[in-house]
Scaffold this motif. Structure first.
Motif, PDB file in Angstrom:
ATOM      1  N   GLY A 334     -34.745  -6.669 -25.654  1.00 41.47           N
ATOM      2  CA  GLY A 334     -33.374  -6.930 -25.267  1.00 41.47           C
ATOM      3  C   GLY A 334     -32.460  -5.760 -25.613  1.00 41.47           C
ATOM      4  N   VAL A 335     -31.160  -6.041 -25.661  1.00 40.29           N
ATOM      5  CA  VAL A 335     -30.133  -5.023 -25.886  1.00 40.29           C
ATOM      6  C   VAL A 335     -29.492  -5.248 -27.244  1.00 40.29           C
ATOM      7  CG1 VAL A 335     -27.876  -4.196 -25.114  1.00 40.29           C
ATOM      8  CG2 VAL A 335     -29.683  -4.651 -23.438  1.00 40.29           C
ATOM      9  N   THR A 336     -29.381  -4.176 -28.026  1.00 41.07           N
ATOM     10  CA  THR A 336     -28.687  -4.209 -29.301  1.00 41.07           C
ATOM     11  C   THR A 336     -27.280  -3.658 -29.138  1.00 41.07           C
ATOM     12  OG1 THR A 336     -30.725  -3.973 -30.617  1.00 41.07           O
ATOM     13  CG2 THR A 336     -28.658  -3.312 -31.665  1.00 41.07           C
ATOM     14  N   ILE A 337     -26.287  -4.403 -29.587  1.00 38.08           N
ATOM     15  CA  ILE A 337     -24.885  -4.002 -29.503  1.00 38.08           C
ATOM     16  C   ILE A 337     -24.342  -3.766 -30.906  1.00 38.08           C
ATOM     17  CG2 ILE A 337     -22.546  -4.756 -28.904  1.00 38.08           C
ATOM     18  CD1 ILE A 337     -24.179  -3.968 -26.479  1.00 38.08           C
ATOM     19  N   ILE A 338     -23.588  -2.683 -31.035  1.00 35.13           N
ATOM     20  CA  ILE A 338     -22.960  -2.319 -32.302  1.00 35.13           C
ATOM     21  C   ILE A 338     -21.478  -2.670 -32.230  1.00 35.13           C
ATOM     22  CG2 ILE A 338     -22.421  -0.404 -33.883  1.00 35.13           C
ATOM     23  CD1 ILE A 338     -24.837   1.054 -32.383  1.00 35.13           C
ATOM     24  N   LYS A 339     -20.974  -3.345 -33.244  1.00 36.20           N
ATOM     25  CA  LYS A 339     -19.539  -3.620 -33.365  1.00 36.20           C
ATOM     26  C   LYS A 339     -18.992  -2.744 -34.485  1.00 36.20           C
ATOM     27  CE  LYS A 339     -19.001  -7.091 -30.368  1.00 36.20           C
ATOM     28  NZ  LYS A 339     -18.677  -8.446 -30.821  1.00 36.20           N
ATOM     29  N   PRO A 340     -18.333  -1.611 -34.153  1.00 38.70           N
ATOM     30  CA  PRO A 340     -17.842  -0.693 -35.201  1.00 38.70           C
ATOM     31  C   PRO A 340     -16.833  -1.362 -36.148  1.00 38.70           C
ATOM     32  CG  PRO A 340     -17.774   0.352 -33.043  1.00 38.70           C
ATOM     33  CD  PRO A 340     -18.043  -1.106 -32.817  1.00 38.70           C
TER      34      PRO A 340
END
Length: 340
Positions: A334-340
């Motif tokens: 899947g896709v990994t999303i980063i929340k800064p």
């Protein structure tokens, strides 16, 4: 601002304070609301991209709000919700004037030619050409994933490969690009065969529309040829591997099309005689320009395409260095999303 900084190729990056970008003429600065972790970032971290100069901040899939507007930018203001292709086109070269911004001759790429989005703020040059306004109902995490993997797969499958209903499409590699391609090809009515070595990735591929899933092995070519009565109409290397390329080309029927999306930093060997003798097409596909986003966004709004379903993990900026280094051991499904 805080950012993930690569100080040495192949060495785990650090999170530290660096200067915030300021908007040059024609550019904007975005407050990064979400950014994707992509295998292309890993290639850059490993030193496979000649454009990168250390120290460096990776990150090229992004969405956010405009924090500052440079001189000469019209139609955009602070607070606007936007995303951008990972290729920031100049808008004035020969290719741009013909509508081919994805191969702009003077392109900039966040996270490669300049500091990217693994940070609290990032600059976007040539804002008039590259900003895409986000619909209010589209969240930042989903929008960030559109900028590279989903948009790249959309253009590759729909516009470059011109996949049509009833065709068989074999997709090698079920990371973010591959799973996006599975979803898009299935929506077009194609019969999709997904190939990978990760059972979790194959399970996701089936949930996104793959008709068959195959464990990658020396028998994969024959399995695809058997399933498709002589070979797939279209194959895609969504990972980037000489071995995958060979299998993909051997899995095609005569006059089939191969889509190369995965990067091949070590090069590739081609059986040119087979390409000629069977009239096979080798098609490279590199991102998607901002002006082509409306069709994709409309299909998302209608519910035909569901890129939000591809997101399987959300991490913080502090967790990003280890996650980037872990790509050396394989891609998280899947896709990994980063929340800064």
């Amino acid at each position: 601002m805080r950012a993930v900084v690569v100080e040495e190729y192949g060495v785990v990056p650090v999170v530290r304070d660096v200067p915030e970008p300021s908007p040059a003429a024609g550019a904007v600065v975005l407050k990064v609301e979400a950014t994707g972790l992509c295998r292309s970032d890993w290639h850059g971290w490993m030193g496979h991209d000649a454009d990168i100069v250390l120290p460096h901040v990776p990150g090229h899939e992004l969405a956010g709000t405009i924090a500052a507007v440079g001189a000469g930018v019209t139609g955009w203001q602070v607070g606007d919700r936007v995303t951008t292709p990972f290729i920031c086109a100049c808008g004035s070269c020969e290719q741009c004037l013909e509508g081919n911004q994805q191969v702009c001759l003077r392109q900039e790429q966040p996270g490669f030619t300049y500091w990217g989005s693994f940070a609290e703020y990032v600059a976007v040059p040539y804002a008039q050409v590259n900003l895409v306004r986000l619909p209010d109902e589209l969240d930042f995490a989903t929008a960030a994933g559109l900028g590279c993997r989903f948009a790249t797969a959309f253009r590759a499958i729909r516009q470059v490969g011109q996949v049509t209903a009833g065709e068989s499409v074999a997709i090698f590699g079920c990371g973010g690009v591959g799973l996006s391609a599975v979803m898009i090809a299935a929506d077009l009515g194609a019969r999709v065969i997904a190939v990978d070595t990760n059972p979790s990735a194959l399970k996701l591929a089936r949930s996104y529309g793959a008709t068959e899933t195959l464990w990658a092995s020396p028998d994969t070519v024959q399995e695809i040829r058997d399933l498709t009565a002589g070979g797939a109409h279209v194959t895609m290397d969504a990972l980037g591997s000489n071995d995958i390329v060979q299998q993909a080309l051997q899995s095609l029927r005569p006059r089939g099309r191969h889509l190369q999306v995965g990067l091949l930093p070590s090069g590739v060997q081609l059986d040119v005689s087979r390409l000629i003798g069977q009239e096979l097409q080798w098609l490279g596909s590199h991102g998607m320009p901002a002006h082509a986003y409306p069709e994709m966004l409309q299909l998302v709004a209608q519910g035909n395409l569901k890129p939000a379903d591809l997101i399987t993990r959300t991490i913080t900026l502090d967790e990003t260095p280890a996650a980037l280094a872990a790509l050396s051991n394989g891609t998280t499904p899947g896709v990994t999303i980063i929340k800064p």
